[in-house]
Design a protein around this motif. Sequence first.
Motif, PDB file in Angstrom:
ATOM      1  N   LEU A  39       8.116   6.044   7.637  1.00  0.00           N
ATOM      2  CA  LEU A  39       7.547   4.801   7.114  1.00  0.00           C
ATOM      3  C   LEU A  39       8.197   3.586   7.760  1.00  0.00           C
ATOM      4  O   LEU A  39       9.411   3.567   7.977  1.00  0.00           O
ATOM      5  CB  LEU A  39       7.776   4.706   5.605  1.00  0.00           C
ATOM      6  CG  LEU A  39       6.996   5.638   4.704  1.00  0.00           C
ATOM      7  CD1 LEU A  39       7.500   5.510   3.272  1.00  0.00           C
ATOM      8  CD2 LEU A  39       5.517   5.363   4.787  1.00  0.00           C
ATOM      9  N   SER A  40       7.393   2.561   7.985  1.00  0.00           N
ATOM     10  CA  SER A  40       7.953   1.289   8.426  1.00  0.00           C
ATOM     11  C   SER A  40       8.646   0.647   7.214  1.00  0.00           C
ATOM     12  O   SER A  40       8.336   0.999   6.062  1.00  0.00           O
ATOM     13  CB  SER A  40       6.851   0.359   8.935  1.00  0.00           C
ATOM     14  OG  SER A  40       6.044  -0.082   7.845  1.00  0.00           O
ATOM     15  N   GLU A  42       8.084  -2.175   5.929  1.00  0.00           N
ATOM     16  CA  GLU A  42       7.057  -2.832   5.114  1.00  0.00           C
ATOM     17  C   GLU A  42       6.321  -1.819   4.242  1.00  0.00           C
ATOM     18  O   GLU A  42       6.080  -2.059   3.054  1.00  0.00           O
ATOM     19  CB  GLU A  42       6.057  -3.588   6.004  1.00  0.00           C
ATOM     20  CG  GLU A  42       6.659  -4.743   6.765  1.00  0.00           C
ATOM     21  CD  GLU A  42       7.421  -4.323   8.024  1.00  0.00           C
ATOM     22  OE1 GLU A  42       7.235  -3.191   8.529  1.00  0.00           O
ATOM     23  OE2 GLU A  42       8.247  -5.132   8.491  1.00  0.00           O
ATOM     24  N   GLN A  43       5.963  -0.668   4.834  1.00  0.00           N
ATOM     25  CA  GLN A  43       5.286   0.371   4.064  1.00  0.00           C
ATOM     26  C   GLN A  43       6.207   0.921   2.972  1.00  0.00           C
ATOM     27  O   GLN A  43       5.764   1.163   1.848  1.00  0.00           O
ATOM     28  CB  GLN A  43       4.851   1.519   4.972  1.00  0.00           C
ATOM     29  CG  GLN A  43       3.706   1.188   5.896  1.00  0.00           C
ATOM     30  CD  GLN A  43       3.455   2.322   6.876  1.00  0.00           C
ATOM     31  OE1 GLN A  43       4.386   2.903   7.444  1.00  0.00           O
ATOM     32  NE2 GLN A  43       2.186   2.636   7.082  1.00  0.00           N
ATOM     33  N   GLN A  45       8.564  -0.668   1.465  1.00  0.00           N
ATOM     34  CA  GLN A  45       8.649  -1.691   0.423  1.00  0.00           C
ATOM     35  C   GLN A  45       7.421  -1.651  -0.482  1.00  0.00           C
ATOM     36  O   GLN A  45       7.537  -1.698  -1.707  1.00  0.00           O
ATOM     37  CB  GLN A  45       8.810  -3.086   1.046  1.00  0.00           C
ATOM     38  CG  GLN A  45       8.908  -4.211   0.029  1.00  0.00           C
ATOM     39  CD  GLN A  45      10.108  -4.086  -0.878  1.00  0.00           C
ATOM     40  OE1 GLN A  45      11.189  -3.711  -0.442  1.00  0.00           O
ATOM     41  NE2 GLN A  45       9.931  -4.386  -2.156  1.00  0.00           N
ATOM     42  N   GLN A  46       6.232  -1.543   0.111  1.00  0.00           N
ATOM     43  CA  GLN A  46       4.998  -1.475  -0.673  1.00  0.00           C
ATOM     44  C   GLN A  46       4.988  -0.244  -1.573  1.00  0.00           C
ATOM     45  O   GLN A  46       4.619  -0.326  -2.753  1.00  0.00           O
ATOM     46  CB  GLN A  46       3.775  -1.458   0.245  1.00  0.00           C
ATOM     47  CG  GLN A  46       3.513  -2.776   0.930  1.00  0.00           C
ATOM     48  CD  GLN A  46       2.388  -2.671   1.966  1.00  0.00           C
ATOM     49  OE1 GLN A  46       2.107  -1.595   2.488  1.00  0.00           O
ATOM     50  NE2 GLN A  46       1.765  -3.798   2.246  1.00  0.00           N
ATOM     51  N   MET A  47       5.395   0.882  -1.019  1.00  0.00           N
ATOM     52  CA  MET A  47       5.430   2.106  -1.820  1.00  0.00           C
ATOM     53  C   MET A  47       6.459   2.003  -2.938  1.00  0.00           C
ATOM     54  O   MET A  47       6.208   2.448  -4.064  1.00  0.00           O
ATOM     55  CB  MET A  47       5.714   3.313  -0.933  1.00  0.00           C
ATOM     56  CG  MET A  47       4.537   3.685  -0.050  1.00  0.00           C
ATOM     57  SD  MET A  47       4.884   5.093   1.020  1.00  0.00           S
ATOM     58  CE  MET A  47       4.793   6.435  -0.143  1.00  0.00           C
TER      59      MET A  47
END
Length: 131
Positions: A39-40, A42-43, A45-47
């Motif tokens: 995961l990046s 940003e991804q 963080q969203q998750m």
Amino acid sequence: MNKQQSKKELELLQNADLPKCDTHLVHLDNVRSIQTQILSPEQAQQMAEIFGILADPNRLRLISALASQELCVCDLAALTKMTESAVSHQLRLLKVMRLVNYRREGKNVYYSLIDHHIINLYSSLKEHLNE
């Protein structure tokens, strides 16, 4: 992260006796093959934000009810033994995180899980707990 959550994680870590490598050796082939799949930030963080929203037992109970069918706030309040105001507040948070959707029918508003991904996430976790 709140203090209670940090304390629980620290207790889990202290009680876990996990084996470790005896030598420091990075397997570059493994690292390179996985690098494009991780995961990046940003991804991640969203998750983490979605899992944070799902970390509430009341919201999980609402999701469990909505996994079966769409329901109005009154139905959800009766099922969960929460006030309609509390249910509305929780649904608002779930809506902001794009986990639930709603539709109007006359004076009634019916809520449902936004798509099959949320239903699958819920179903998979429930199945995991039942094993």
